[in-house]
Design a protein around this motif. Structure first.
Motif, short mmCIF file in Angstrom:
data_model
loop_
_atom_site.label_atom_id
_atom_site.label_comp_id
_atom_site.label_asym_id
_atom_site.label_seq_id
_atom_site.Cartn_x
_atom_site.Cartn_y
_atom_site.Cartn_z
N ARG A 124 0.86 -1.18 0.00
CA ARG A 124 0.00 0.00 0.00
C ARG A 124 0.90 1.23 0.00
N LEU A 125 0.72 2.09 -0.99
CA LEU A 125 1.55 3.29 -1.12
C LEU A 125 0.78 4.57 -0.77
N HIS A 126 -0.53 4.48 -0.72
CA HIS A 126 -1.37 5.67 -0.61
C HIS A 126 -2.60 5.27 0.20
N TRP A 127 -3.15 6.22 0.93
CA TRP A 127 -4.33 5.91 1.71
C TRP A 127 -5.44 5.36 0.83
N LEU A 128 -6.24 4.51 1.42
CA LEU A 128 -7.43 4.02 0.75
C LEU A 128 -8.60 4.88 1.21
N GLU A 129 -9.71 4.76 0.58
CA GLU A 129 -10.83 5.69 0.75
C GLU A 129 -11.25 5.93 2.20
N ASP A 130 -11.26 4.90 3.00
CA ASP A 130 -11.83 5.02 4.35
C ASP A 130 -10.80 5.32 5.44
N GLU A 131 -9.58 5.56 5.08
CA GLU A 131 -8.52 5.70 6.08
C GLU A 131 -8.32 7.14 6.54
N GLU A 132 -8.17 7.30 7.82
CA GLU A 132 -7.83 8.58 8.44
C GLU A 132 -6.75 8.31 9.45
N PRO A 133 -5.74 9.14 9.62
CA PRO A 133 -5.46 10.28 8.76
C PRO A 133 -4.93 9.82 7.41
N LYS A 134 -4.94 10.70 6.46
CA LYS A 134 -4.49 10.40 5.10
C LYS A 134 -2.96 10.36 5.08
N LYS A 135 -2.39 9.15 4.89
CA LYS A 135 -0.94 8.96 4.89
C LYS A 135 -0.52 8.26 3.61
N THR A 136 0.77 8.36 3.28
CA THR A 136 1.31 7.70 2.09
C THR A 136 2.69 7.13 2.40
N ALA A 137 3.18 6.33 1.46
CA ALA A 137 4.58 5.90 1.46
C ALA A 137 5.36 6.91 0.63
N ALA A 138 6.62 7.08 0.94
CA ALA A 138 7.46 8.00 0.15
C ALA A 138 7.50 7.57 -1.31
N THR A 139 7.50 6.28 -1.58
CA THR A 139 7.56 5.76 -2.94
C THR A 139 6.42 6.29 -3.81
#
Length: 145
Positions: free
Chosen positions: A106-121
């Motif tokens: 998982r590189l990017h938040w999915l629709e239902d996730e809080e807080p909105k986080k990502t991977a650097a990649t």
């Protein structure tokens, strides 16, 4: 916290996020994992930053120092999940994950996730306008991940 400064730019997955996503039967000891994660994240962020400065659209990963040819920069902020990604992430949202043989990263938040986080990649930008890429992305296993 009231009055706390809002982080500038994308918020990366932390050690607790990544550890929680690992399959329970494959999780290393939490304290060892967190120490290893923090060292790897510090090394990554010493070499690159995620910024909108000098990026055509949005954010991108930009080197803070010269990178050697063949140098590897592991991204500990990617979250491995066993199984298939949720069906709604396919198609236009497929950039939010990378498939692997037994699961996905998982590189990017999915629709239902809080807080909105990502991977650097996630913030690696593609080469455009006929230019050659300066980096190559690849999946590899590091310390059981």
């Amino acid at each position: 916290r009231a009055g706390a400064a809002k982080p500038r730019g994308p918020q990366l997955y932390g050690s607790n996020d990544v550890w929680a996503d690992l399959p329970r039967n494959a999780r290393p000891a939490r304290s060892a994992f967190i120490g290893s994660f923090r060292r790897a994240r510090a090394a990554l962020l010493a070499a690159v930053e995620i910024t909108e400065d000098g990026v055509v659209d949005g954010y991108g990963v930009v080197a803070k120092r010269p990178l050697d040819v063949g140098e590897t920069l592991p991204d500990p902020t990617t979250c491995y999940r066993p199984g298939q990604p949720p069906p709604f992430t396919r198609g236009l949202l497929a950039e939010r994950y990378v498939d692997s043989p037994d699961g996905y990263y998982r590189l990017h938040w999915l629709e239902d996730e809080e807080p909105k986080k990502t991977a650097a990649t996630f913030w690696l930008n593609e080469a455009r306008d006929g230019r050659q890429p300066h980096v190559q992305w690849q999946s590899c296993s590091l310390a059981g991940r």
